[in-house]
Design a protein around this motif. Sequence first.
Motif, PDB file in Angstrom:
ATOM      1  N   GLN A 472       0.864  -1.180   0.000  1.00 44.94           N
ATOM      2  CA  GLN A 472       0.000   0.000   0.000  1.00 44.94           C
ATOM      3  C   GLN A 472       0.905   1.236   0.000  1.00 44.94           C
ATOM      4  OE1 GLN A 472      -3.585  -0.189   0.586  1.00 44.94           O
ATOM      5  NE2 GLN A 472      -3.462  -2.409   0.439  1.00 44.94           N
ATOM      6  N   GLU A 473       0.476   2.302  -0.618  1.00 48.70           N
ATOM      7  CA  GLU A 473       1.301   3.516  -0.650  1.00 48.70           C
ATOM      8  C   GLU A 473       1.309   4.237   0.688  1.00 48.70           C
ATOM      9  OE1 GLU A 473       3.483   4.635  -2.797  1.00 48.70           O
ATOM     10  OE2 GLU A 473       3.091   2.833  -3.984  1.00 48.70           O
ATOM     11  N   THR A 474       0.242   4.088   1.451  1.00 46.32           N
ATOM     12  CA  THR A 474       0.157   4.712   2.777  1.00 46.32           C
ATOM     13  C   THR A 474      -0.377   3.695   3.777  1.00 46.32           C
ATOM     14  OG1 THR A 474      -0.245   6.908   1.833  1.00 46.32           O
ATOM     15  CG2 THR A 474      -0.836   6.582   4.139  1.00 46.32           C
ATOM     16  N   ILE A 475       0.317   3.541   4.896  1.00 42.65           N
ATOM     17  CA  ILE A 475      -0.095   2.575   5.915  1.00 42.65           C
ATOM     18  C   ILE A 475       0.033   3.213   7.286  1.00 42.65           C
ATOM     19  CG2 ILE A 475       0.433   0.366   7.019  1.00 42.65           C
ATOM     20  CD1 ILE A 475       1.477  -0.630   4.354  1.00 42.65           C
ATOM     21  N   THR A 476      -0.995   3.058   8.092  1.00 46.70           N
ATOM     22  CA  THR A 476      -0.942   3.459   9.496  1.00 46.70           C
ATOM     23  C   THR A 476      -0.762   2.212  10.345  1.00 46.70           C
ATOM     24  OG1 THR A 476      -2.326   5.414   9.156  1.00 46.70           O
ATOM     25  CG2 THR A 476      -2.197   4.542  11.396  1.00 46.70           C
ATOM     26  N   ILE A 477       0.222   2.257  11.228  1.00 46.96           N
ATOM     27  CA  ILE A 477       0.553   1.114  12.085  1.00 46.96           C
ATOM     28  C   ILE A 477       0.136   1.438  13.506  1.00 46.96           C
ATOM     29  CG2 ILE A 477       2.410  -0.390  12.896  1.00 46.96           C
ATOM     30  CD1 ILE A 477       4.023   0.665  10.426  1.00 46.96           C
ATOM     31  N   GLN A 478      -0.617   0.540  14.107  1.00 44.74           N
ATOM     32  CA  GLN A 478      -1.064   0.736  15.486  1.00 44.74           C
ATOM     33  C   GLN A 478      -0.728  -0.491  16.323  1.00 44.74           C
ATOM     34  OE1 GLN A 478      -5.152   1.831  15.999  1.00 44.74           O
ATOM     35  NE2 GLN A 478      -4.893   3.863  15.129  1.00 44.74           N
ATOM     36  N   ALA A 479      -0.470  -0.221  17.602  1.00 48.77           N
ATOM     37  CA  ALA A 479      -0.265  -1.297  18.575  1.00 48.77           C
ATOM     38  C   ALA A 479      -0.934  -0.909  19.879  1.00 48.77           C
ATOM     39  CB  ALA A 479       1.226  -1.543  18.805  1.00 48.77           C
ATOM     40  N   THR A 480      -1.591  -1.847  20.520  1.00 49.48           N
ATOM     41  CA  THR A 480      -2.236  -1.582  21.798  1.00 49.48           C
ATOM     42  C   THR A 480      -2.500  -2.896  22.514  1.00 49.48           C
ATOM     43  OG1 THR A 480      -4.034  -0.373  22.890  1.00 49.48           O
ATOM     44  CG2 THR A 480      -4.608  -1.682  20.956  1.00 49.48           C
ATOM     45  N   LYS A 481      -3.021  -2.804  23.703  1.00 55.41           N
ATOM     46  CA  LYS A 481      -3.468  -3.959  24.483  1.00 55.41           C
ATOM     47  C   LYS A 481      -4.448  -3.430  25.509  1.00 55.41           C
ATOM     48  CE  LYS A 481      -1.808  -8.005  27.024  1.00 55.41           C
ATOM     49  NZ  LYS A 481      -0.651  -8.727  27.599  1.00 55.41           N
ATOM     50  N   ASN A 482      -5.304  -4.309  25.995  1.00 54.11           N
ATOM     51  CA  ASN A 482      -6.265  -3.878  27.007  1.00 54.11           C
ATOM     52  C   ASN A 482      -5.543  -3.212  28.180  1.00 54.11           C
ATOM     53  OD1 ASN A 482      -8.796  -3.635  28.265  1.00 54.11           O
ATOM     54  ND2 ASN A 482      -8.409  -5.485  29.471  1.00 54.11           N
ATOM     55  N   ARG A 483      -6.087  -2.053  28.605  1.00 50.82           N
ATOM     56  CA  ARG A 483      -5.546  -1.248  29.699  1.00 50.82           C
ATOM     57  C   ARG A 483      -4.185  -0.657  29.359  1.00 50.82           C
ATOM     58  NH1 ARG A 483      -8.496  -1.471  34.072  1.00 50.82           N
ATOM     59  NH2 ARG A 483      -6.824  -0.661  35.406  1.00 50.82           N
ATOM     60  N   HIS A 484      -3.905  -0.545  28.066  1.00 46.86           N
ATOM     61  CA  HIS A 484      -2.656   0.053  27.604  1.00 46.86           C
ATOM     62  C   HIS A 484      -2.957   1.211  26.658  1.00 46.86           C
ATOM     63  CE1 HIS A 484      -0.888  -3.628  29.182  1.00 46.86           C
ATOM     64  NE2 HIS A 484       0.327  -3.129  28.989  1.00 46.86           N
ATOM     65  N   SER A 485      -1.945   2.025  26.443  1.00 46.89           N
ATOM     66  CA  SER A 485      -2.063   3.125  25.492  1.00 46.89           C
ATOM     67  C   SER A 485      -2.007   2.592  24.066  1.00 46.89           C
ATOM     68  CB  SER A 485      -0.937   4.133  25.717  1.00 46.89           C
ATOM     69  OG  SER A 485       0.324   3.524  25.504  1.00 46.89           O
ATOM     70  N   ILE A 486      -2.201   3.475  23.104  1.00 49.76           N
ATOM     71  CA  ILE A 486      -2.157   3.125  21.687  1.00 49.76           C
ATOM     72  C   ILE A 486      -0.940   3.777  21.048  1.00 49.76           C
ATOM     73  CG2 ILE A 486      -3.310   3.342  19.453  1.00 49.76           C
ATOM     74  CD1 ILE A 486      -5.966   3.348  20.926  1.00 49.76           C
ATOM     75  N   PHE A 487      -0.141   2.958  20.366  1.00 49.36           N
ATOM     76  CA  PHE A 487       0.917   3.490  19.517  1.00 49.36           C
ATOM     77  C   PHE A 487       0.341   3.631  18.122  1.00 49.36           C
ATOM     78  CE2 PHE A 487       3.962   2.923  16.166  1.00 49.36           C
ATOM     79  CZ  PHE A 487       5.045   3.699  16.548  1.00 49.36           C
ATOM     80  N   SER A 488       0.612   4.740  17.449  1.00 44.91           N
ATOM     81  CA  SER A 488       0.099   4.930  16.094  1.00 44.91           C
ATOM     82  C   SER A 488       1.054   5.817  15.304  1.00 44.91           C
ATOM     83  CB  SER A 488      -1.295   5.560  16.121  1.00 44.91           C
ATOM     84  OG  SER A 488      -1.823   5.691  14.816  1.00 44.91           O
ATOM     85  N   ASP A 489       1.388   5.363  14.089  1.00 41.52           N
ATOM     86  CA  ASP A 489       2.218   6.179  13.201  1.00 41.52           C
ATOM     87  C   ASP A 489       1.870   5.833  11.766  1.00 41.52           C
ATOM     88  OD1 ASP A 489       4.036   8.088  12.507  1.00 41.52           O
ATOM     89  OD2 ASP A 489       5.712   7.219  13.627  1.00 41.52           O
ATOM     90  N   THR A 490       2.010   6.818  10.876  1.00 39.56           N
ATOM     91  CA  THR A 490       1.648   6.658   9.473  1.00 39.56           C
ATOM     92  C   THR A 490       2.881   6.844   8.602  1.00 39.56           C
ATOM     93  OG1 THR A 490      -0.603   7.457   9.893  1.00 39.56           O
ATOM     94  CG2 THR A 490       0.173   7.498   7.608  1.00 39.56           C
ATOM     95  N   TYR A 491       3.025   5.973   7.586  1.00 46.48           N
ATOM     96  CA  TYR A 491       4.185   6.013   6.695  1.00 46.48           C
ATOM     97  C   TYR A 491       3.709   5.994   5.244  1.00 46.48           C
ATOM     98  CZ  TYR A 491       6.778   4.696  10.885  1.00 46.48           C
ATOM     99  OH  TYR A 491       7.311   4.661  12.144  1.00 46.48           O
ATOM    100  N   THR A 492       4.509   6.602   4.391  1.00 46.99           N
ATOM    101  CA  THR A 492       4.180   6.680   2.972  1.00 46.99           C
ATOM    102  C   THR A 492       5.435   6.460   2.138  1.00 46.99           C
ATOM    103  OG1 THR A 492       2.412   8.266   3.412  1.00 46.99           O
ATOM    104  CG2 THR A 492       3.200   8.140   1.154  1.00 46.99           C
ATOM    105  N   GLY A 493       5.269   5.777   1.009  1.00 48.65           N
ATOM    106  CA  GLY A 493       6.325   5.661   0.007  1.00 48.65           C
ATOM    107  C   GLY A 493       7.631   5.098   0.515  1.00 48.65           C
ATOM    108  N   ASP A 494       8.717   5.877   0.340  1.00 47.95           N
ATOM    109  CA  ASP A 494      10.058   5.420   0.692  1.00 47.95           C
ATOM    110  C   ASP A 494      10.183   5.087   2.170  1.00 47.95           C
ATOM    111  OD1 ASP A 494      10.839   5.702  -1.915  1.00 47.95           O
ATOM    112  OD2 ASP A 494      11.774   7.662  -1.633  1.00 47.95           O
ATOM    113  N   ALA A 495       9.459   5.827   3.011  1.00 48.72           N
ATOM    114  CA  ALA A 495       9.523   5.553   4.454  1.00 48.72           C
ATOM    115  C   ALA A 495       9.039   4.134   4.764  1.00 48.72           C
ATOM    116  CB  ALA A 495       8.693   6.576   5.222  1.00 48.72           C
TER     117      ALA A 495
END
Length: 644
Positions: A472-495
Amino acid sequence: MKLKHLIFCFYLFFSGLAAAQEGMSKGDVLFFEYRYKSAIQEYLKEMRKQPLTVQQYLNLSESYLKLGDHERATKAYLELYKKDSVLPGYHLNKMLLGIRQTRGMDSVKVFLSTGSSSLSTELYENALFNFDLQDESIDQGVFPDIFNLNDNSPQSDFAPSFYRDQLLFTSARNLDSKKTYEPSGESYLDIFVARLNIKGDIVATRPFRGIPNFDYHQGTPYFSEELDMVFYIRSNEENGNLVFDENGKNALSVGATDRSGNFRFLLKDLSTSFYYPFYDSASGKLYFAANFDDSLGGTDLYYVYTNNGLIMSSPVNLGPRINTPGNEIAPYIFEGSLYFASDVFYGLGGMDNYKSEILEDNVYSIPVNLGKGLNSEHDDFGFILKNYQENSLIGYFASNRPGGKGNDDLYGFIIQEKPGIKTFTLNGSVLNLKTNERIPAAEIRLFNQEGKIIKEEKTDEKGMFRIEIPWQETITIQATKNRHSIFSDTYTGDALSQIQNTSYNMGIVSIDDLVEEAEDQTVLKLNKFYFEKGQSKITPAIAVELDKVVDAVSRFPQMQLRIESHTDSRGGSSTNFRISQNRADAIKDYLESNGVSSSNILYSIGYGEDKLLNDCTNGVFCLDTFHKKNERQLIVVLNYDLLF
């Protein structure tokens, strides 16, 4: 010679040996003599007298397959599966191939959804991923113009290999020096060499004289330019005669011939056949296919470590990410990608060409079918590729698709970039930012540009994950768990390409690591801090603690806070109330100026000396330490019980 003969019939039985084996029926004998039509007739007769054994039923089913009768083969397999749902992996794959041929791929998917417990996790993931890639909405990558080589013969021509500016390959074309190999009716296999013209076609085909003459099978060559050595297979032989094991089997060994024409055996076992050697100079590994007893199906891919071509280790199976209940052959590595062929059930036809990225030592990405063109509904195998003129690539493979000149033909193509469907692969871990420990069972989600979930996975017991999707040209990556915070970041192209090549670690925080109980309420866990006497100015030391609040709210945006400020009893009560309110407001202003929304802060209250924690009231002498206990700032989480 059809590919199925390459895999299963590359050995000989003494005439009548099977009949002499105690306990074998006439149907068994015919089956082991490759007389499948007669074996079927005999098995059907034997069924009228007594039930067939499980092995005989498997032989019957496979006999139908050998004759191309997929309908009866599938029916026989399914009848046996109903009686004993645990089929050997090799035959489970054959049954699924039959279902695909007779009832379509959707029926295979339905079967997997109801009976996938017998499949390994890797095989199930591989199947689902390749099913997704067959969706026409997915970018199928580059489709090369494929051409049939002019010098193909009416016999089998396969297993191409680059040899300096020429091409080596295996052929069953007739030679006066070779006898006829009875199971195929063609000549014993030999290695040929041809020049490559400017269009990538072969001309001036002739027997390859860089290896010793041999009366029996020799083929599937690989030339190592670094070692100036040709690796290839040949029939087990001593003093000009074939050598058989105790069951009458003549298997294939792997050997090598050096620049001086000296041959030596490298891998030899009278009961095991080896196929398609490939030497990787970067790692010193010699890859090959073999039908060892520990294989996951029919023929698996293995490697051994070498020292300049000399074997230095035991064989290592490439594992269930690559090897399946089917047959895997023809390993070839180019620019960090492992190419090979497999007849696993989720392909397009018989043998298909696949590509898998080598992530680390013996760790591979999900194999991706190279798609239509390089694969067909027939057998396609022996894929090779190298850099060519004007920033292009040239490659070859073998196929028995219609329109060829013989049984198996060599095909070529010239292409501008590596073929196959481009995928995105992410490997890494999820970490607890407070303890720096990996978190098992954390949820990983990938979203496309429209915010739709593409893939969901969980970290394993070690907190690690590997996830792969179509590019995909653009992807958002998330990670979490119950009672935990959410990690989220978006990447495009070369990144996106860059993060594929590193270990991607995501940090999240447990809410329980951020809060504690104080004064019968849940508050954010902060080191105690003090304002200067009579002041409400945010000092650098205070800012360090308040930044923890900013971070907590950024990780849990639904937090609702109350800011409480308390003083000790020293000074007038009205003055203490005013100072505490100023301090509460100063804290609120700092938080809001550093990104905390005003909607997160419901109250900022100065209590003055109204809520003392000890008896240090007006007129009572107390040490400064006890007065300090009453001076405090609390950030109360009002909706803690509702957050999850």
